[in-house]
Scaffold this motif. Sequence first.
Motif, PDB file in Angstrom:
ATOM      1  N   GLU A 179     138.201 125.475  64.458  1.00  0.00           N
ATOM      2  CA  GLU A 179     137.024 125.504  65.333  1.00  0.00           C
ATOM      3  C   GLU A 179     135.992 126.517  64.854  1.00  0.00           C
ATOM      4  OE1 GLU A 179     136.815 123.188  67.519  1.00  0.00           O
ATOM      5  OE2 GLU A 179     138.856 122.543  67.060  1.00  0.00           O
ATOM      6  N   LYS A 180     136.346 127.290  63.880  1.00  0.00           N
ATOM      7  CA  LYS A 180     135.459 128.341  63.385  1.00  0.00           C
ATOM      8  C   LYS A 180     134.239 127.740  62.694  1.00  0.00           C
ATOM      9  CE  LYS A 180     135.484 132.341  60.260  1.00  0.00           C
ATOM     10  NZ  LYS A 180     136.303 133.133  59.313  1.00  0.00           N
ATOM     11  N   THR A 181     133.056 128.260  63.003  1.00  0.00           N
ATOM     12  CA  THR A 181     131.824 127.780  62.389  1.00  0.00           C
ATOM     13  C   THR A 181     131.826 128.117  60.892  1.00  0.00           C
ATOM     14  OG1 THR A 181     130.623 128.144  64.451  1.00  0.00           O
ATOM     15  CG2 THR A 181     129.308 127.888  62.457  1.00  0.00           C
ATOM     16  N   ASN A 208     133.743 126.824  58.643  1.00  0.00           N
ATOM     17  CA  ASN A 208     135.071 126.746  58.048  1.00  0.00           C
ATOM     18  C   ASN A 208     135.080 125.672  56.965  1.00  0.00           C
ATOM     19  OD1 ASN A 208     137.820 125.329  57.966  1.00  0.00           O
ATOM     20  ND2 ASN A 208     138.316 127.281  58.932  1.00  0.00           N
ATOM     21  N   GLY A 209     135.460 126.067  55.742  1.00  0.00           N
ATOM     22  CA  GLY A 209     135.427 125.132  54.615  1.00  0.00           C
ATOM     23  C   GLY A 209     136.396 123.981  54.762  1.00  0.00           C
ATOM     24  N   GLU A 210     137.598 124.260  55.301  1.00  0.00           N
ATOM     25  CA  GLU A 210     138.567 123.188  55.509  1.00  0.00           C
ATOM     26  C   GLU A 210     138.027 122.129  56.447  1.00  0.00           C
ATOM     27  OE1 GLU A 210     141.304 126.696  54.479  1.00  0.00           O
ATOM     28  OE2 GLU A 210     139.448 126.424  55.600  1.00  0.00           O
ATOM     29  N   LYS A 211     137.373 122.586  57.500  1.00  0.00           N
ATOM     30  CA  LYS A 211     136.799 121.653  58.467  1.00  0.00           C
ATOM     31  C   LYS A 211     135.715 120.799  57.816  1.00  0.00           C
ATOM     32  CE  LYS A 211     134.381 121.476  62.921  1.00  0.00           C
ATOM     33  NZ  LYS A 211     133.869 122.284  64.055  1.00  0.00           N
ATOM     34  N   GLU A 212     134.902 121.416  56.953  1.00  0.00           N
ATOM     35  CA  GLU A 212     133.837 120.680  56.282  1.00  0.00           C
ATOM     36  C   GLU A 212     134.415 119.575  55.392  1.00  0.00           C
ATOM     37  OE1 GLU A 212     130.487 121.023  56.657  1.00  0.00           O
ATOM     38  OE2 GLU A 212     131.028 122.381  58.301  1.00  0.00           O
ATOM     39  N   ARG A 240     134.623 130.447  48.043  1.00  0.00           N
ATOM     40  CA  ARG A 240     135.563 131.003  49.018  1.00  0.00           C
ATOM     41  C   ARG A 240     135.084 130.791  50.453  1.00  0.00           C
ATOM     42  NH1 ARG A 240     138.262 136.588  46.802  1.00  0.00           N
ATOM     43  NH2 ARG A 240     138.742 135.866  44.697  1.00  0.00           N
ATOM     44  N   GLU A 241     134.722 129.555  50.745  1.00  0.00           N
ATOM     45  CA  GLU A 241     134.223 129.216  52.068  1.00  0.00           C
ATOM     46  C   GLU A 241     135.328 128.771  53.020  1.00  0.00           C
ATOM     47  OE1 GLU A 241     129.809 127.736  50.497  1.00  0.00           O
ATOM     48  OE2 GLU A 241     131.246 126.282  51.294  1.00  0.00           O
ATOM     49  N   CYS A 242     136.567 128.746  52.525  1.00  0.00           N
ATOM     50  CA  CYS A 242     137.690 128.322  53.351  1.00  0.00           C
ATOM     51  C   CYS A 242     138.495 129.532  53.819  1.00  0.00           C
ATOM     52  CB  CYS A 242     138.611 127.389  52.553  1.00  0.00           C
ATOM     53  SG  CYS A 242     137.800 125.853  52.019  1.00  0.00           S
ATOM     54  N   GLU A 243     139.290 129.315  54.863  1.00  0.00           N
ATOM     55  CA  GLU A 243     140.157 130.391  55.329  1.00  0.00           C
ATOM     56  C   GLU A 243     141.348 130.564  54.390  1.00  0.00           C
ATOM     57  OE1 GLU A 243     141.270 130.754  59.320  1.00  0.00           O
ATOM     58  OE2 GLU A 243     139.215 130.766  60.058  1.00  0.00           O
TER      59      GLU A 243
END
Length: 367
Positions: A176-178, A180-184, A235-238
């Motif tokens: 849910e994090k704004t 977040n690379g994985e979400k993208e 490094r845009e992912c968690e």
Amino acid sequence: MTMGRVIKLWILASVSLLIITIQRDQDSFAIQNSERANQTPSDTDLRHVVVAHCTEDLSWLNQFYAFEPRVCQLTHFHIYSKCGMDVDLESTLHAVASCSSLHTITNHGTEEYAYLSYIQDQYNNNMPPTISFIQGGGITENTHLIFDIMGITLPGLQYKSLSRYVSQAWHWVNMEKTGNGEKEILTKYLGVLWKIHKQAGWLSDYRGMFTVSRERIKDHDLSVYADISGTIRRRECEERNCCMEIFFSSLFRCNPNLFQNCESGVYEGLASSVSDEDYRKDGTHGKYPSTVTNWIKCVDETLLYTKSSMNGALICIRHSNGTNSTGINIQQMYSEMLSKDVWKADLSNVTWNKPSQWRRHQELLDA
């Protein structure tokens, strides 16, 4: 000119012609053999094995020759080395050095960054029909790895897990994090999974090793792989690897959740064999092998999967004529393939449950 002299001249001419003919044939045969010996196999004959390397000892790759002495007529190894290690192919990979290439890249992500680098390098070149992607220490993740790559290939293979570790995928990051690379990545390229991720997750192979067809790679535009690589690089992912370990099979459309309104069933008593070493793999403590293979058939494709961290399977096969009535007995072919899994790799120098080479190397760099 006497008759005897004429006969002698005729015999001499005939012998000379015979010698010339034999020599010509020998030269022709020698040239053909030389051409055949020096002939580079076409892309339809080769398979590529892409090895993501950090600091692992790659000498185990020589066992590909032990399994198949003709390996260099059939295979080319692409070593993508990420951690600044000096890899001497001649001394380390003496048995397969002649069919190996070394690529040095920057150390971003984990194995997936090497895989994506290969795809971007080869996308517009002559990629072979199938490509296998493995970790530099892959033999510790799957002791049957060489057989799984070099053994019997099911006709129409589109995707095959090479880890034998198949389970429900989950997210250990804040989706849910704004920003977040994985979400993208998930929402842009795997939208169906985004809808179900909050529930039970989806089936996926782990350990980031698989064989995939050129066709499935090219289902996506080159820009997709460049975009995911950029996300990892920035490094845009968690997670360091942007969770690509559990995204790849779905990216290449080998996921039961993507098969809707299809026939399905179970092959009882049909699953990969298990050796003593399989109980030593990471993630298998207290686990047991499976004895069944699930199947799903949808129009022109069959998916096989076995849930297990020891002898798991995730395989997608495309039927050649676009229907299920191909005359192909998937169960019989799969059973035959499994029955051939008797070759044993030399594991005498293997270190089990070794800490992540990628993470340890990055910690040294960040220190």
